[in-house]
Scaffold this motif. Structure first.
Motif, mmCIF file in Angstrom:
data_model
loop_
_atom_site.group_PDB
_atom_site.id
_atom_site.type_symbol
_atom_site.label_atom_id
_atom_site.label_comp_id
_atom_site.label_asym_id
_atom_site.label_seq_id
_atom_site.Cartn_x
_atom_site.Cartn_y
_atom_site.Cartn_z
ATOM 1 N N THR A 173 48.717 -87.659 54.472
ATOM 2 C CA THR A 173 49.636 -87.134 55.410
ATOM 3 C C THR A 173 50.716 -88.210 56.213
ATOM 4 O O THR A 173 50.216 -89.309 56.417
ATOM 5 C CB THR A 173 48.758 -86.280 56.566
ATOM 6 O OG1 THR A 173 48.115 -87.332 57.296
ATOM 7 C CG2 THR A 173 47.727 -85.366 55.924
ATOM 8 N N ASP A 174 51.891 -87.404 56.095
ATOM 9 C CA ASP A 174 52.916 -88.494 56.917
ATOM 10 C C ASP A 174 52.929 -87.983 58.087
ATOM 11 O O ASP A 174 53.377 -87.024 58.671
ATOM 12 C CB ASP A 174 54.334 -87.975 56.071
ATOM 13 C CG ASP A 174 55.357 -88.913 56.583
ATOM 14 O OD1 ASP A 174 55.083 -90.081 57.284
ATOM 15 O OD2 ASP A 174 56.532 -88.894 56.044
ATOM 16 N N THR A 175 52.370 -88.976 59.001
ATOM 17 C CA THR A 175 52.341 -88.631 60.421
ATOM 18 C C THR A 175 53.879 -89.227 61.292
ATOM 19 O O THR A 175 53.709 -88.982 62.496
ATOM 20 C CB THR A 175 51.109 -89.372 61.096
ATOM 21 O OG1 THR A 175 51.445 -90.742 60.874
ATOM 22 C CG2 THR A 175 49.964 -88.769 60.636
ATOM 23 N N ALA A 279 47.627 -78.014 75.031
ATOM 24 C CA ALA A 279 46.859 -78.740 74.203
ATOM 25 C C ALA A 279 45.718 -77.916 73.480
ATOM 26 O O ALA A 279 45.040 -78.516 72.351
ATOM 27 C CB ALA A 279 46.057 -79.657 75.273
ATOM 28 N N THR A 280 45.469 -76.655 73.683
ATOM 29 C CA THR A 280 44.373 -76.125 72.967
ATOM 30 C C THR A 280 44.901 -75.620 71.692
ATOM 31 O O THR A 280 44.187 -74.860 71.007
ATOM 32 C CB THR A 280 43.989 -74.778 73.883
ATOM 33 O OG1 THR A 280 45.193 -74.093 74.389
ATOM 34 C CG2 THR A 280 43.342 -75.107 75.170
ATOM 35 N N ASP A 281 46.416 -75.545 71.602
ATOM 36 C CA ASP A 281 46.858 -75.010 70.399
ATOM 37 C C ASP A 281 47.275 -76.392 69.312
ATOM 38 O O ASP A 281 47.808 -75.877 68.059
ATOM 39 C CB ASP A 281 47.942 -74.240 70.485
ATOM 40 C CG ASP A 281 47.695 -72.936 71.403
ATOM 41 O OD1 ASP A 281 46.647 -72.574 71.197
ATOM 42 O OD2 ASP A 281 48.434 -72.464 72.216
ATOM 43 N N LEU A 282 47.212 -77.265 69.899
ATOM 44 C CA LEU A 282 47.498 -78.505 69.201
ATOM 45 C C LEU A 282 46.534 -79.414 68.359
ATOM 46 O O LEU A 282 45.120 -79.256 68.876
ATOM 47 C CB LEU A 282 48.459 -79.598 70.089
ATOM 48 C CG LEU A 282 49.622 -79.145 70.635
ATOM 49 C CD1 LEU A 282 50.437 -79.976 71.601
ATOM 50 C CD2 LEU A 282 50.699 -78.556 69.633
ATOM 51 N N THR A 283 46.692 -80.170 67.761
ATOM 52 C CA THR A 283 45.709 -81.084 66.784
ATOM 53 C C THR A 283 45.594 -82.546 67.713
ATOM 54 O O THR A 283 46.544 -82.614 68.759
ATOM 55 C CB THR A 283 46.168 -81.474 65.319
ATOM 56 O OG1 THR A 283 47.578 -82.183 65.654
ATOM 57 C CG2 THR A 283 46.438 -80.355 64.618
ATOM 58 N N SER A 284 44.664 -83.224 67.423
ATOM 59 C CA SER A 284 44.506 -84.390 68.347
ATOM 60 C C SER A 284 45.611 -85.471 68.296
ATOM 61 O O SER A 284 46.106 -85.799 69.177
ATOM 62 C CB SER A 284 43.409 -85.077 67.831
ATOM 63 O OG SER A 284 42.115 -84.195 68.065
ATOM 64 N N GLU A 285 46.238 -85.606 66.854
ATOM 65 C CA GLU A 285 47.430 -86.175 66.824
ATOM 66 C C GLU A 285 48.691 -85.834 67.640
ATOM 67 O O GLU A 285 49.395 -86.613 68.182
ATOM 68 C CB GLU A 285 47.478 -86.311 65.318
ATOM 69 C CG GLU A 285 46.863 -87.142 64.415
ATOM 70 C CD GLU A 285 46.474 -88.874 64.939
ATOM 71 O OE1 GLU A 285 47.715 -89.307 65.532
ATOM 72 O OE2 GLU A 285 45.434 -89.330 64.872
ATOM 73 N N VAL A 290 52.550 -86.251 72.385
ATOM 74 C CA VAL A 290 53.045 -85.715 73.480
ATOM 75 C C VAL A 290 52.826 -85.691 75.004
ATOM 76 O O VAL A 290 53.619 -85.639 75.859
ATOM 77 C CB VAL A 290 53.509 -84.219 73.094
ATOM 78 C CG1 VAL A 290 54.131 -83.892 71.732
ATOM 79 C CG2 VAL A 290 52.028 -83.390 73.032
ATOM 80 N N TYR A 291 51.590 -85.774 74.888
ATOM 81 C CA TYR A 291 51.016 -85.865 76.405
ATOM 82 C C TYR A 291 51.005 -87.709 77.078
ATOM 83 O O TYR A 291 51.117 -88.506 76.146
ATOM 84 C CB TYR A 291 49.316 -85.817 76.315
ATOM 85 C CG TYR A 291 48.809 -85.972 77.571
ATOM 86 C CD1 TYR A 291 48.033 -86.648 77.883
ATOM 87 C CD2 TYR A 291 49.086 -84.981 78.519
ATOM 88 C CE1 TYR A 291 47.215 -86.947 79.129
ATOM 89 C CE2 TYR A 291 48.488 -85.068 80.124
ATOM 90 C CZ TYR A 291 47.456 -85.897 80.196
ATOM 91 O OH TYR A 291 47.027 -86.043 81.386
ATOM 92 N N LYS A 292 51.611 -87.484 78.179
ATOM 93 C CA LYS A 292 51.677 -88.859 79.019
ATOM 94 C C LYS A 292 50.891 -89.049 79.946
ATOM 95 O O LYS A 292 50.993 -88.493 81.029
ATOM 96 C CB LYS A 292 53.258 -88.766 79.268
ATOM 97 C CG LYS A 292 54.316 -88.649 78.359
ATOM 98 C CD LYS A 292 54.330 -89.678 77.155
ATOM 99 C CE LYS A 292 55.348 -89.509 76.216
ATOM 100 N NZ LYS A 292 55.349 -90.519 75.010
ATOM 101 N N PRO A 293 49.836 -89.716 79.892
ATOM 102 C CA PRO A 293 48.805 -90.144 81.036
ATOM 103 C C PRO A 293 49.386 -90.826 82.022
ATOM 104 O O PRO A 293 50.412 -91.349 81.894
ATOM 105 C CB PRO A 293 47.679 -90.538 80.199
ATOM 106 C CG PRO A 293 48.209 -91.315 79.237
ATOM 107 C CD PRO A 293 49.449 -90.588 78.486
ATOM 108 N N ALA A 294 48.563 -91.158 82.957
ATOM 109 C CA ALA A 294 48.792 -92.191 84.076
ATOM 110 C C ALA A 294 49.099 -93.472 83.366
ATOM 111 O O ALA A 294 50.214 -94.075 84.088
ATOM 112 C CB ALA A 294 47.714 -92.267 85.079
ATOM 113 N N THR A 295 48.464 -94.084 82.644
ATOM 114 C CA THR A 295 48.581 -95.441 82.059
ATOM 115 C C THR A 295 48.271 -95.511 80.648
ATOM 116 O O THR A 295 47.963 -94.471 80.074
ATOM 117 C CB THR A 295 47.739 -96.403 82.597
ATOM 118 O OG1 THR A 295 46.111 -96.160 82.462
ATOM 119 C CG2 THR A 295 47.673 -96.511 84.419
#
Length: 341
Positions: A173-175, A279-285, A290-295
């Motif tokens: 797959t082309d990620t 997040a419940t509708d997205l894959t892990s990748e 898209v998610y930006k955690p604290a660090t």
């Protein structure tokens, strides 16, 4: 078969001319002659010579075993059809095997019923097997036994098919490219005449509900509204769900798929309730992109937890109990760090 085409089926016929029945017959008759002619050595030698010559002229039983596959180059999880057939002279009994699964390498999805066809000279037995592979690389299926015996004879011969070698690989797959947008459904013109009955039912329903609501409000006009309890913070609700998962005993019972699926569902729900990421509708990748955690270290910890859970859910990876306990503690620490508690 055509060796220039790797996807062409390969057929391996095997033939064995001497069944055990004639060997048993020869040994029995030889023993009988040795007992009866022990005093006449010359006659015994001539008799054994004639007996050996007679057995060499006995007709041979030919059994042909053929095995082939749709393709020898397959993808992980894709079904592959095996076809095993055997043919023998009329009057023979042929038994094809029940292929067993190897849970860590391949799995037998379906075994079709036995098909028999008979011609004036031969009897043909045929069976299809559908298998799939759960590992990559060069995988060699072993030889499968086929037994054959003449009708009424207790002695049977065993013949083996030729082993098959498969090349199994992952789907690439082309990620690097962004996901393509979903095509909207086509809009068609709607005629009101098609739904006039539903219009009437809707209007009557609204009228009935309005009357019922009027009398309900009139009856409860002086009632004291109950005090609403504010909901708990998101991280506290996540901790409660993680404790319930620990107490469920799924990890101790070996229900790894259910355990890791529930753990990642809790993490996805926390991310969705504390950010704008669905997040419940997205894959892990997609979540990691898209998610930006604290660090930055938090994103690596999240990546490790999601990868372990995905391997358990989709690749049949079976970690030990200590790995599940460690992953549970990592999830708690990750939520606590994100919540700042």
């Amino acid at each position: 078969s055509d060796t220039s085409n790797p996807s062409a089926p390969i057929i391996f016929p095997l033939s064995y001319p001497k069944p055990k029945l004639f060997v048993v017959f020869y040994l029995s008759l030889r023993q009988f002659i040795l007992k009866r002619m022990s005093r006449f050595s010359k006659v015994r030698i001539v008799g054994l010579f004639l007996l050996t010559f007679f057995c060499s002229l006995l007709p041979a039983q030919e059994v042909k075993v053929i095995i082939d596959a749709d393709s020898l180059r397959v993808r992980v999880g894709s079904p592959v059809e095996l076809r095993l057939s055997a043919s023998a002279p009329v009057g023979s009994r042929i038994a094809l095997p029940e292929i067993q699964s190897n849970n860590k390498i391949w799995e037998v999805i379906q075994t079709d019923s036995l098909i028999e066809k008979e011609t004036p000279e031969e009897i043909h037995v045929f069976r299809k097997y559908t298998i799939t592979f759960w590992d990559t690389g060069t995988i060699k299926l072993p030889s499968f036994p086929v037994t054959s015996a003449l009708s009424g004879s207790p002695v049977s011969d065993t013949f083996f098919s030729h082993p098959l070698t498969f090349s199994v690989s992952y789907v690439k797959t082309d990620t690097a490219q962004a996901p393509k947008p979903i095509i909207e459904p086509l809009e068609t013109e709607v005629m009101w005449q098609e739904y006039w009955l539903w219009y009437i039912i809707g209007i009557l329903g609204i009228m009935i509900l309005s009357i019922l609501f009027y009398f309900y409000r009139k009856k409860k006009a002086n009632a004291i509204l109950p005090q609403t309890i504010p909901p708990k913070p998101v991280h506290e609700r996540a901790f409660i769900r993680l404790k319930e998962l620990e107490a469920s005993g799924k990890l101790e019972r070996g229900e790894y798929k259910a355990y890791y699926s529930r753990l990642t569902d809790i993490l996805r729900a926390y991310i969705e309730l504390t950010s704008n990421v669905k997040a419940t509708d997205l894959t892990s990748e997609d979540i990691l992109r898209v998610y930006k955690p604290a660090t930055s270290s938090q994103i690596e910890k999240l990546r490790n937890m999601l990868e372990v859970a995905d391997n358990v859910k989709f690749a049949k990876y079976e970690p030990d109990t200590q790995t599940g306990i460690a992953l549970m503690q990592s999830a708690k620490n990750w939520i606590a760090f994100e919540a700042g508690v």
